[in-house]
Design an enzyme around this catalytic site. Structure first.
Site, PDB file in Angstrom:
ATOM      1  N   SER A 264       0.835  -1.203   0.000  1.00 33.85           N
ATOM      2  CA  SER A 264       0.000   0.000   0.000  1.00 33.85           C
ATOM      3  C   SER A 264       0.867   1.249   0.000  1.00 33.85           C
ATOM      4  O   SER A 264       2.068   1.192   0.236  1.00 33.85           O
ATOM      5  CB  SER A 264      -0.879   0.013   1.244  1.00 33.85           C
ATOM      6  OG  SER A 264      -0.068   0.275   2.376  1.00 33.85           O
ATOM      7  N   LYS A 265       0.203   2.371  -0.213  1.00 34.83           N
ATOM      8  CA  LYS A 265       0.908   3.643  -0.211  1.00 34.83           C
ATOM      9  C   LYS A 265       1.557   3.874   1.159  1.00 34.83           C
ATOM     10  O   LYS A 265       2.656   4.393   1.267  1.00 34.83           O
ATOM     11  CB  LYS A 265      -0.096   4.751  -0.521  1.00 34.83           C
ATOM     12  CG  LYS A 265       0.527   6.109  -0.510  1.00 34.83           C
ATOM     13  CD  LYS A 265      -0.423   7.147  -1.038  1.00 34.83           C
ATOM     14  CE  LYS A 265      -0.366   8.438  -0.243  1.00 34.83           C
ATOM     15  NZ  LYS A 265       0.944   8.852   0.199  1.00 34.83           N
ATOM     16  N   ARG A 266       0.859   3.439   2.206  1.00 30.27           N
ATOM     17  CA  ARG A 266       1.396   3.635   3.552  1.00 30.27           C
ATOM     18  C   ARG A 266       2.725   2.884   3.740  1.00 30.27           C
ATOM     19  O   ARG A 266       3.641   3.384   4.377  1.00 30.27           O
ATOM     20  CB  ARG A 266       0.374   3.211   4.606  1.00 30.27           C
ATOM     21  CG  ARG A 266       0.372   4.162   5.767  1.00 30.27           C
ATOM     22  CD  ARG A 266      -0.810   4.003   6.705  1.00 30.27           C
ATOM     23  NE  ARG A 266      -2.094   3.810   6.054  1.00 30.27           N
ATOM     24  CZ  ARG A 266      -2.902   2.778   6.333  1.00 30.27           C
ATOM     25  NH1 ARG A 266      -2.544   1.861   7.200  1.00 30.27           N
ATOM     26  NH2 ARG A 266      -4.067   2.680   5.718  1.00 30.27           N
ATOM     27  N   GLY A 268       4.905   2.302   1.497  1.00 30.91           N
ATOM     28  CA  GLY A 268       5.910   3.091   0.782  1.00 30.91           C
ATOM     29  C   GLY A 268       6.365   4.268   1.626  1.00 30.91           C
ATOM     30  O   GLY A 268       7.551   4.521   1.783  1.00 30.91           O
ATOM     31  N   ASP A 269       5.381   4.975   2.215  1.00 26.32           N
ATOM     32  CA  ASP A 269       5.717   6.146   3.027  1.00 26.32           C
ATOM     33  C   ASP A 269       6.591   5.736   4.205  1.00 26.32           C
ATOM     34  O   ASP A 269       7.567   6.400   4.548  1.00 26.32           O
ATOM     35  CB  ASP A 269       4.444   6.812   3.575  1.00 26.32           C
ATOM     36  CG  ASP A 269       3.606   7.415   2.449  1.00 26.32           C
ATOM     37  OD1 ASP A 269       4.168   7.596   1.347  1.00 26.32           O
ATOM     38  OD2 ASP A 269       2.416   7.675   2.669  1.00 26.32           O
TER      39      ASP A 269
END
Ligand code: GLU
Length: 510
Positions: A264-266, A268-269
């Site tokens: 998910s994008k999270r 990646g962050d």
């Protein structure tokens, strides 16, 4: 007759394309190339509520950056244009109505409240809350209402949907190239909506109709679409298109680095890597999500890295350019199991491709970056710096920071050397060395080393005690490229200047 291979990437423009989507597009593209087929780009934008401005442009920009050429589709056109479903709206109704006429679908007039009430009732009796062969008989649809009432409602423009009429109990079987035989019972499925009275088809109907009309032979898409596949198989059958039904290949999920759950994008962050190919600015919140391109990844590296997330070649080779991937790629070697994202591998790929880039090309990339940081450097000088630095970095954009001393003389010096190694003989030696350098006609790495060594023996000093001080005197730091190559690139005047400054400024340690 063998049909010409035709595959499509069919994204819905609901936000930035995730790298999982890029991988789907890439596998479709590789498969088309490998089989001398066509690669189509179709935009599935029938759900206007989820439309996000800029998302389609983002997809096209991504393809351009990665060098994935569209044979047919939005932006390039083709014999089945238009390729944007919102512009094909007039096409779908007839198929929905054909299904109703053939008793394979029906009109349903239920309101949201009625649907909610039905679900609640079923849940309360611990039954699956589905609109299906059982529950539909107590709802308001053309199976339960009289013919006249249905006609009246339709004529009166009452809102309706067209639902597929699934048999109560039937086995749906189809062969997936990656997963083998998939068997699902219609009792596990529900009567999905195919068409809405606003004139728009749903994803399922539009997707099947377009794949049929566009003569798609293979549907290669993410695993999240596997649950929809049995419905699609039935639609092919009910529309009489079974003999040209495409082959299905559902790709494995892209997983988090630790392996549990979808990337998910999270993630990646949290772990510091992009999950989008290009930077994306959310049009409603203004929030920026980082992209591979802006982070300095090379498109070749991203392609190679993505190709390995779920697929592997015959042997252990890892570096494949796009053209080589065409040769190697087969769906049979796509794995069923989810593919874990591996940041170190992504960095490794970028490092490898960076080494293959010419110093000139890297210089062209760095020039605007340097001037943005108010650093001036001649192109020829920059090319030499890149030659020394590229093996030490994963990204070209690390060079200005890691090799700062190539552009700015140091104004501080590594303390471990200053405090422990800058003995009284060091400035004496450096002074003598710089005087010798003044007389050198060739300021080349070999001469510089030669001069250094002969001076050490002349002064009866151990070279090992002088290398680090010399490096720190010119760069301020301990790491870096081979010292005499560094001196050569810095150039005579600059080196002499820096050495003089170091002798003057660094206090002798005791
Ligand atoms: N529009 C679907 C998506 O957003 C397409 C799925 C498919 O390839 O059938 O991914």
């Amino acid at each position: 007759m063998e049909r010409r291979v035709r595959v499509r990437f069919a994204p819905s423009p609901t936000g930035p394309l995730h790298i999982g989507g890029v991988r789907t597009a890439l596998y479709n593209y590789l498969f088309a190339r490998k089989n001398d087929g066509d690669f189509l780009l179709r935009i599935e934008d029938t759900d206007q509520n989820r439309f996000v401005p800029g998302a389609e442009e983002y997809i096209i920009e991504t393809f351009k950056w990665l060098g994935l050429k569209i044979d047919e589709g939005v932006t390039v056109g083709g014999p089945h244009a238009p390729y944007r479903q919102s512009e094909r709206q007039h096409i779908y109704r007839q198929y929905a109505e054909q299904l109703v006429a053939d008793d394979k679908a029906y009109y349903a007039f239920d309101t949201t409240e009625e649907l909610d009430a039905m679900r609640e009732k079923l849940e309360a009796s611990k039954l699956p809350a589905k609109y299906d062969a059982a529950s539909r008989m107590s709802m308001k649809n053309s199976l339960t209402l009289s013919e006249d009432e249905v006609k009246e409602r339709l004529a009166g423009n009452q809102p309706y949907v067209i639902r597929i009429k699934l048999p109560r109990k039937e086995e749906v079987r189809f062969h997936d190239v990656i997963r083998g035989w998939v068997v699902v019972q219609t009792s596990q499925m529900d009567d999905k909506v195919l068409f809405k009275s606003d004139g728009m088809p749903t994803y399922h109907l539009a997707n099947i109709v377009d794949d049929y009309l566009m003569k798609i032979t293979h549907v290669i898409r993410g695993e999240e679409w596997l649950p929809s596949a049995p419905l699609h198989v039935l639609l092919y059958k009910y529309l009489g298109w079974e003999d040209v039904m495409p082959q299905f290949a559902h790709l494995p999920l892209l997983l988090k680095p630790e392996g549990n759950g979808k990337l998910s994008k999270r993630d990646g962050d949290k772990l510091g890597f992009p999950v989008f190919p290009l930077e994306w600015k959310d049009p409603s919140t203004g929030e920026i999500s980082s992209g591979y391109r802006e982070s300095g990844y090379l498109p070749e590296a991203v392609i190679n890295m993505l190709s390995f997330l779920g697929w592997h070649p015959k042997d252990n080779r890892e570096l494949f350019g796009l053209n080589e991937l065409f040769e190697e790629f087969t769906l049979e070697r796509v794995s069923k199991n989810g593919a874990k994202f591996d940041l170190n591998k992504a960095l490794w790929f970028n490092h490898q491709y960076l080494q293959m880039q010419s110093n000139e090309d890297i210089a062209q990339y760095l020039i605007p970056l340097l001037s943005h940081n108010k650093i001036e450097a001649e192109t020829n000088y920059l090319i030499k710096v890149i030659g020394l630095m590229k093996s030490k970095v994963n990204f070209a954009n690390e060079i200005p920071e890691k090799g700062k001393y190539f552009f700015i003389a140091p104004n501080s010096y590594d303390q471990s050397v200053v405090q422990k190694k800058w003995k009284d003989f060091v400035p004496v030696f450096i002074e003598a060395y710089l005087n010798k350098l003044k007389n050198l006609t060739e300021f080349k790495n070999e001469e510089l080393e030669e001069t250094f060594k002969s001076l050490c023996s002349e002064m009866n000093l151990n070279a090992g005690h002088l290398m680090q001080p010399l490096r720190v005197a010119v760069s301020g730091e301990l790491g870096g490229p081979p010292i005499f190559e560094l001196l050569e690139v810095l150039g005579k005047d600059e080196v002499i200047d820096r050495l003089q400054k170091a002798v003057k400024n660094i206090p002798v340690c005791t």
